[in-house]
Write a protein that holds these residues in place. Structure first.
Motif, short mmCIF file in Angstrom:
data_model
loop_
_atom_site.label_atom_id
_atom_site.label_comp_id
_atom_site.label_asym_id
_atom_site.label_seq_id
_atom_site.Cartn_x
_atom_site.Cartn_y
_atom_site.Cartn_z
N LEU A 31 -5.26 5.20 0.79
CA LEU A 31 -4.80 6.42 1.74
C LEU A 31 -3.97 6.30 2.87
O LEU A 31 -3.08 6.96 3.26
CB LEU A 31 -5.87 7.29 1.61
N ASP A 32 -4.57 5.23 3.63
CA ASP A 32 -3.70 5.09 4.84
C ASP A 32 -2.33 4.40 4.72
O ASP A 32 -1.41 5.04 5.40
CB ASP A 32 -4.42 3.88 5.64
N ALA A 33 -2.14 3.72 3.71
CA ALA A 33 -0.76 3.55 3.50
C ALA A 33 0.17 4.66 2.82
O ALA A 33 1.25 4.77 3.20
CB ALA A 33 -0.82 2.30 2.50
N GLU A 34 -0.39 5.44 1.83
CA GLU A 34 0.35 6.65 1.87
C GLU A 34 0.76 7.67 2.90
O GLU A 34 1.87 8.01 3.06
CB GLU A 34 -0.67 7.49 0.54
N LEU A 35 -0.24 7.87 3.63
CA LEU A 35 -0.03 8.66 4.87
C LEU A 35 0.89 8.01 5.85
O LEU A 35 1.85 8.55 6.44
CB LEU A 35 -1.41 8.86 5.81
N ALA A 36 1.08 6.69 5.88
CA ALA A 36 1.89 5.99 6.82
C ALA A 36 3.34 5.96 6.26
O ALA A 36 4.26 6.30 6.98
CB ALA A 36 1.38 4.25 7.14
#
Length: 112
Positions: A31-36
């Motif tokens: 999820l963090d990677a997608e948001l980044a």
């Protein structure tokens, strides 16, 4: 764009199977990677250890404090988008891969 603080409450993982813990952390990192990649993630941190409540000169131990797993700061177009992200974070997998249905506080930051 508006910044929001998403405060994720933790689940007691002490009795979880190690594979379930890895699956949960992999979900949150994904999820963090997608948001980044979308340019929405400002900062994220997991929290560990015992919490301390400090009021004036008094320091209280971790008893009675809510279990906080971590936080994200996101910079998004609307409060609705911040709530969508919070829902995704709260739906991370728990034991057996079932969604946790955890809780995430969503707060608008007052500074730009």
């Amino acid at each position: 764009m508006t910044k929001f603080l998403l405060i994720q409450h933790g689940a007691a993982m002490g009795s979880w199977d190690p594979a379930d813990i890895r699956r949960h952390f992999a979900y949150q990192r994904g999820l963090d990677a997608e948001l980044a990649a979308a340019g929405e993630l400002v900062e994220t941190q997991g929290l560990g250890g015992r919490a301390h409540l400090v009021t004036g000169a008094d320091v209280a131990g971790g008893g009675g404090l809510p279990a906080l797993a971590g936080y994200r700061i996101v910079d998004v177009e609307s409060e609705e988008r911040a709530l969508q992200i919070a829902a995704l974070a709260a739906a991370g997998p728990g034991p057996g891969g079932a969604p946790l249905r955890g809780s995430v506080d969503v707060r608008r930051l007052l500074t730009p």
